[in-house]
Design a protein around this motif. Structure first.
Motif, PDB file in Angstrom:
ATOM      1  N   ARG A   1       0.909  -1.013   0.201  1.00  0.00           N
ATOM      2  CA  ARG A   1      -0.068   0.109   0.103  1.00  0.00           C
ATOM      3  C   ARG A   1       0.958   1.317   0.032  1.00  0.00           C
ATOM      4  N   MET A   2       1.840   1.126   0.771  1.00  0.00           N
ATOM      5  CA  MET A   2       2.773   2.234   1.095  1.00  0.00           C
ATOM      6  C   MET A   2       3.659   2.483  -0.404  1.00  0.00           C
TER       7      MET A   2
ATOM      8  N   ASN B   1       2.645   1.915  -3.258  1.00  0.00           N
ATOM      9  CA  ASN B   1       1.656   2.197  -4.330  1.00  0.00           C
ATOM     10  C   ASN B   1       1.910   3.648  -4.498  1.00  0.00           C
ATOM     11  N   MET B   2       1.981   4.544  -3.651  1.00  0.00           N
ATOM     12  CA  MET B   2       2.170   5.937  -3.828  1.00  0.00           C
ATOM     13  C   MET B   2       3.253   6.268  -4.479  1.00  0.00           C
ATOM     14  N   TYR B   3       4.201   5.607  -4.411  1.00  0.00           N
ATOM     15  CA  TYR B   3       5.346   6.195  -5.457  1.00  0.00           C
ATOM     16  C   TYR B   3       5.228   5.610  -6.814  1.00  0.00           C
ATOM     17  N   ARG B   4       4.442   5.105  -7.035  1.00  0.00           N
ATOM     18  CA  ARG B   4       4.051   4.570  -8.578  1.00  0.00           C
ATOM     19  C   ARG B   4       3.513   5.743  -9.270  1.00  0.00           C
TER      20      ARG B   4
ATOM     21  N   MET C   1       8.820   3.390   5.284  1.00  0.00           N
ATOM     22  CA  MET C   1       9.133   4.792   4.952  1.00  0.00           C
ATOM     23  C   MET C   1       7.744   5.531   5.579  1.00  0.00           C
TER      24      MET C   1
ATOM     25  N   HIS D   1       6.717  16.969  -1.649  1.00  0.00           N
ATOM     26  CA  HIS D   1       5.546  15.927  -2.075  1.00  0.00           C
ATOM     27  C   HIS D   1       4.602  17.120  -2.931  1.00  0.00           C
TER      28      HIS D   1
ATOM     29  N   ASP E   1       2.804  10.177   4.594  1.00  0.00           N
ATOM     30  CA  ASP E   1       3.253  10.208   3.387  1.00  0.00           C
ATOM     31  C   ASP E   1       2.477   9.286   2.588  1.00  0.00           C
ATOM     32  N   SER E   2       1.775   8.192   3.293  1.00  0.00           N
ATOM     33  CA  SER E   2       0.912   7.474   2.703  1.00  0.00           C
ATOM     34  C   SER E   2      -0.441   7.907   2.487  1.00  0.00           C
TER      35      SER E   2
ATOM     36  N   THR F   1      -0.674  10.254   0.272  1.00  0.00           N
ATOM     37  CA  THR F   1      -0.659  10.762  -1.123  1.00  0.00           C
ATOM     38  C   THR F   1      -1.267   9.617  -2.131  1.00  0.00           C
ATOM     39  N   THR F   2      -1.221   8.350  -1.629  1.00  0.00           N
ATOM     40  CA  THR F   2      -1.748   7.408  -2.417  1.00  0.00           C
ATOM     41  C   THR F   2      -2.530   7.641  -3.325  1.00  0.00           C
ATOM     42  N   GLY F   3      -2.329   7.330  -4.842  1.00  0.00           N
ATOM     43  CA  GLY F   3      -3.219   7.563  -5.695  1.00  0.00           C
ATOM     44  C   GLY F   3      -2.993   9.104  -6.200  1.00  0.00           C
TER      45      GLY F   3
ATOM     46  N   ARG G   1      12.408  11.520  -8.168  1.00  0.00           N
ATOM     47  CA  ARG G   1      11.549  11.212  -7.101  1.00  0.00           C
ATOM     48  C   ARG G   1      12.424  10.245  -6.378  1.00  0.00           C
TER      49      ARG G   1
ATOM     50  N   HIS H   1      12.396   9.959  -2.321  1.00  0.00           N
ATOM     51  CA  HIS H   1      12.120   8.616  -2.086  1.00  0.00           C
ATOM     52  C   HIS H   1      13.419   7.715  -2.135  1.00  0.00           C
TER      53      HIS H   1
ATOM     54  N   ARG I   1      17.010   2.550  -2.004  1.00  0.00           N
ATOM     55  CA  ARG I   1      18.098   1.900  -1.316  1.00  0.00           C
ATOM     56  C   ARG I   1      19.029   2.644  -0.750  1.00  0.00           C
TER      57      ARG I   1
ATOM     58  N   GLU J   1      22.968   0.660  -9.050  1.00  0.00           N
ATOM     59  CA  GLU J   1      21.691   0.160  -8.265  1.00  0.00           C
ATOM     60  C   GLU J   1      20.730   0.631  -8.568  1.00  0.00           C
TER      61      GLU J   1
END
Lengths: 155, 616
Positions: A149-150, A152-155, B1, B42, B57-58, B60-62, B211, B239, B242, B452
């Motif tokens: 879920r987390m 996904n927001m980076y996609r 994260m 963001h 930050d979750s 922001t999904t979508g 990003r 973001h 790694r 990487e």
């Protein structure tokens, strides 16, 4: 018991190699083997590495087999959807490789295989491993879902 | 994260990520922030409320959609104590990005002046000049994630800005002198400001929003320090894909070079074992890698907080034995003198790599003037201890990797200190090898992170140049406090990742109903000498004689290097865990955790202790 014996052999060997290293000669016992990827205690490490046990496999072949499989199963190279499954397989692969690439632990392992005891510690019989691992699996799946879920927001 | 950050973007101007407005308005606007407000890069919809909003930050999904059909290639960033660089896989090879002054290596510092901080990526004035005014903060990589009892923080007190400690285990007080007033800041903030500049630079070069990043980090960084790096990146809108220990990035570059040499794309072919010695201004790291078929298998890692900065400080104290006395107060004049001495000494050390002796002539402006010749032998003598430490790191790494010097195929010396003759010689003599010449010592780590970045972004190369894989190892052991005050590693150092290991513990008291799991990371035998990662209690144990309950502590590091600690309790004979299994993602501690362990001890004594189960 096999495990702890094996680990003891390992640590004493390391101790010989690195007397200069203060990290090696600790008082506590290292008992690390048992979080294996599969609940099956009798995993054949040779089969994991896709090697034929009957033949006298050399270290180079073990390394080669390991590296080939790593390219298949390392979670970095797998499809993102099956990271969990691949991580499991990788852990199993790693355990097989670590056991068979060390001459002493390999000898121990071969001996156990021949005597048909399997490669399982004694605790396994009384410890409700299935339950424990099922719980771990459940937790892992949930964390994984959360992670997805987390991500996904980076996609 | 799952870090939280504050969004200070109260302006009505939305900063939608189309890349067009990034260079000018967004940039200046975003740089214009003061602590503790950390502006997120963001790209949110317009926030109507002027107040600072806390957002996970979750949320922001979508909201973001990737605009291009191609996967975004993550850039590689090498954040050095002294210099930084950015690189990217350009489709056929690694390319280092240049700033507007055509530099590939940029000084790591941020100057606080007139409300608007600016860093070494874009700023025009010379670092040397700024350093004399006390307005420049640098060496943030040495300070980040450390509490004020840390010896590295204490050593940083001699920097020409303000580093104050109360020695109670909280974050140190760090401040820049702006118009004669101390303006406090944090290493995360300084790093974030710097990263924003790097990001803007990369965005203007690549003409697309950036990003995802891969960063190189010192081997000796604790997981807590990693969270601070991630926090700084989040503040800069980046973001982290790694975080790679520096020498493993170099190892990946080496693996790619070997892969190009022998056109061999399976695990076959000869295995090459290489030792990488990487020493910059702040850290010294060593790795041993076994490479074949593009797979770099990290066998062992060792690292320490020694670096060029220590050479510099030793030399400054050698040239001016009264250093600490003279500069105990931090007025404008003291800072200026410190800065002058620093610049002159740095210059001399640099020259001593290529010349046998060098003339130093510096007027410190406070009536004292240093005018003398320094030769290389003197430099080596003054820094004897550091060279010895470097030696021991190399030897330790070979031992950990179970590799003899004769097994090595190649030996690399990279990083900012790599031209110091004594260092090159000591590595050569331990490894009994001439040094590998195939890579630029200043660009090796950043090139590896760019590789990487491409691999982790799922980019493939038609010529197989990206058929690469790093099998990482844990740089530090992770375990818990047990058997009194001992540190009991559950995942030992140099364990292949991902990893999962467990150990069984038991109670120390009859009818003990609670146990405290205190998680540490490090190598010290005493628990509190390691880095505290977090702690939690398991409660509700049924009454039982001591030594009976089996407390299973399992540690799991997944493919994304996320650490989880799981703990379950079983009583012999029972088929079910007696309390639900706890799963805790670590680290859980925040700033100021330095006193935590002590406070825990004061509050609980040994009442909730654990011991390892001895096999009968």
């Amino acid at each position: 018991m096999e495990n702890s014996m094996q680990m003891n052999l390992n640590t004493s060997k390391l101790g010989m190699v690195s007397t200069a290293s203060k990290f090696k000669s600790r008082a506590y016992k290292v008992q690390v083997i048992s979080c294996r990827g599969r609940a099956d205690g009798n995993t054949d490490f040779y089969r994991v590495l896709r090697l034929d046990r009957t033949e006298n496999v050399g270290l180079d072949e073990i390394k080669k087999a390991y590296r080939g499989l790593v390219l298949e199963y390392h979670p970095d190279v797998c499809p993102p959807s099956s990271k969990d499954e691949y991580t499991k397989r990788f852990l199993e692969l790693q355990m097989a490789y670590e056991t068979l690439s060390d001459p002493i632990s390999r000898k121990m392992y071969d001996y156990e295989l021949r005597s048909g005891n399997g490669w399982m510690d004694e605790r396994g019989s009384k410890f409700p491993r299935d339950v424990w691992e099922k719980q771990l699996d459940g937790l892992k799946k949930r964390s994984h879902a959360r992670l997805m879920r987390m991500n996904n927001m980076y996609r | 994260m799952s870090s939280l950050f504050l969004i200070g973007d109260s302006d009505k101007k939305s900063s939608k990520s189309d890349g067009s407005n990034i260079q000018n308005s967004t940039f200046s606007k975003l740089l214009n922030f003061a602590p503790p407000f950390c502006i997120s890069f963001h790209q949110f919809e317009v926030m109507a409320e002027p107040a600072y909003t806390v957002a996970s930050d979750s949320e922001t999904t979508g909201e973001e959609k990737s605009s291009s059909a191609f996967p975004e290639i993550a850039i590689g960033i090498d954040i050095g104590t002294s210099q930084c660089s950015v690189a990217i896989w350009n489709g056929s090879q690694v390319e280092l990005l240049r700033n507007t002054r055509n530099q590939k290596l940029m000084r790591s510092y941020v100057t606080f002046k007139d409300e608007i901080p600016s860093g070494g990526v874009s700023y025009q004035l010379s670092h040397e000049h700024e350093m004399l005014s006390g307005a420049a903060i640098f060496n943030m990589k040495r300070l980040i994630g450390r509490v004020d009892t840390d010896p590295v923080v204490h050593a940083s007190k001699s920097l020409p800005f303000l580093v104050q400690t109360l020695d109670i285990g909280v974050r140190p007080f760090i401040a820049a002198l702006v118009n004669n007033i101390w303006r406090s800041t944090t290493p995360e903030e300084v790093l974030a400001i710097y990263l924003v500049e790097l990001r803007v630079m990369a965005e203007s070069r690549l003409k697309r929003p950036i990003r995802n990043v891969v960063l190189s980090i010192p081997v000796s960084f604790s997981r807590f320090q990693l969270t601070r790096i991630e926090r700084a990146c989040a503040m800069a809108g980046l973001h982290v894909l790694r975080l790679m220990p520096e020498p493993t990035a170099v190892a990946l570059l080496y693996a790619q070079q070997q892969q190009q040499l022998i056109h061999d794309n399976m695990g076959s072919g000869s295995e090459k074992i290489a030792l990488i010695f990487n020493m910059g201004a702040g850290y010294c790291d060593v790795a041993v890698t076994a490479t074949a078929g593009g797979v770099s298998h990290i066998k062992a890692l060792t690292g320490s907080t020694i670096g060029g900065e220590d050479f510099l400080q030793n030399m400054m104290r050698h040239l001016l034995p009264d250093y600490d006395n003279l500069f105990s107060s931090r007025g404008v004049n003291e800072i200026k003198s410190m800065g002058l001495l620093r610049v002159a000494t740095q210059d001399a050390i640099h020259k001593l790599s290529f010349e046998e002796s060098v003339q130093i002539d510096v007027d410190l402006g406070n009536g004292s003037r240093i005018c003398r010749k320094v030769n290389r032998e003197e430099f080596e003598e003054v820094n004897q201890k550091i060279f010895e430490k470097c030696e021991s790191l190399v030897i330790q790494c070979l031992l950990d990797a179970k590799v003899q010097a004769d097994d090595l195929t190649d030996v690399m010396v990279v990083g900012g200190c790599s031209y110091i003759p004594k260092l090159r010689n000591l590595v050569k003599s331990i490894c009994k090898r001439e040094l590998y010449k195939g890579m630029n010592p200043f660009e090796a780590a950043v090139s590896g992170t760019a590789l990487e970045g491409a691999v982790a972004s799922g980019i493939s190369d038609p010529f197989g140049n990206l058929d690469l894989l790093t099998i990482q190892a844990t740089p530090l052991g992770i375990g818990i406090r047990a058997n009194g005050n001992s540190f009991v590693p559950i995942i030992p150092r140099n364990t292949t990742m991902p990893a999962r290991k467990e150990l069984v513990f038991t109670t120390v008291r009859d009818n003990q109903t609670e146990v405290l799991i205190v998680v540490y990371e490090g190598e010290a035998l005493k628990a509190e000498e390691n880095h505290l990662l977090g702690y939690f209690k398991i409660t509700g144990l049924p009454p039982a004689p001591k030594g009976v309950p089996e407390i299973n502590v399992c540690m799991d590091i997944d493919a994304s290097n996320v650490l989880r600690v799981l703990a379950g309790v079983v009583l012999p004979g029972s088929q079910q865990p007696v309390v639900p299994v706890m799963e805790v993602r670590m680290p859980t501690v925040d700033d100021g955790h330095g006193w935590c362990a002590e406070a825990l001890h004061r509050a609980y004594g040994s009442n909730l202790d654990l011991v390892t189960v001895q096999k009968k």
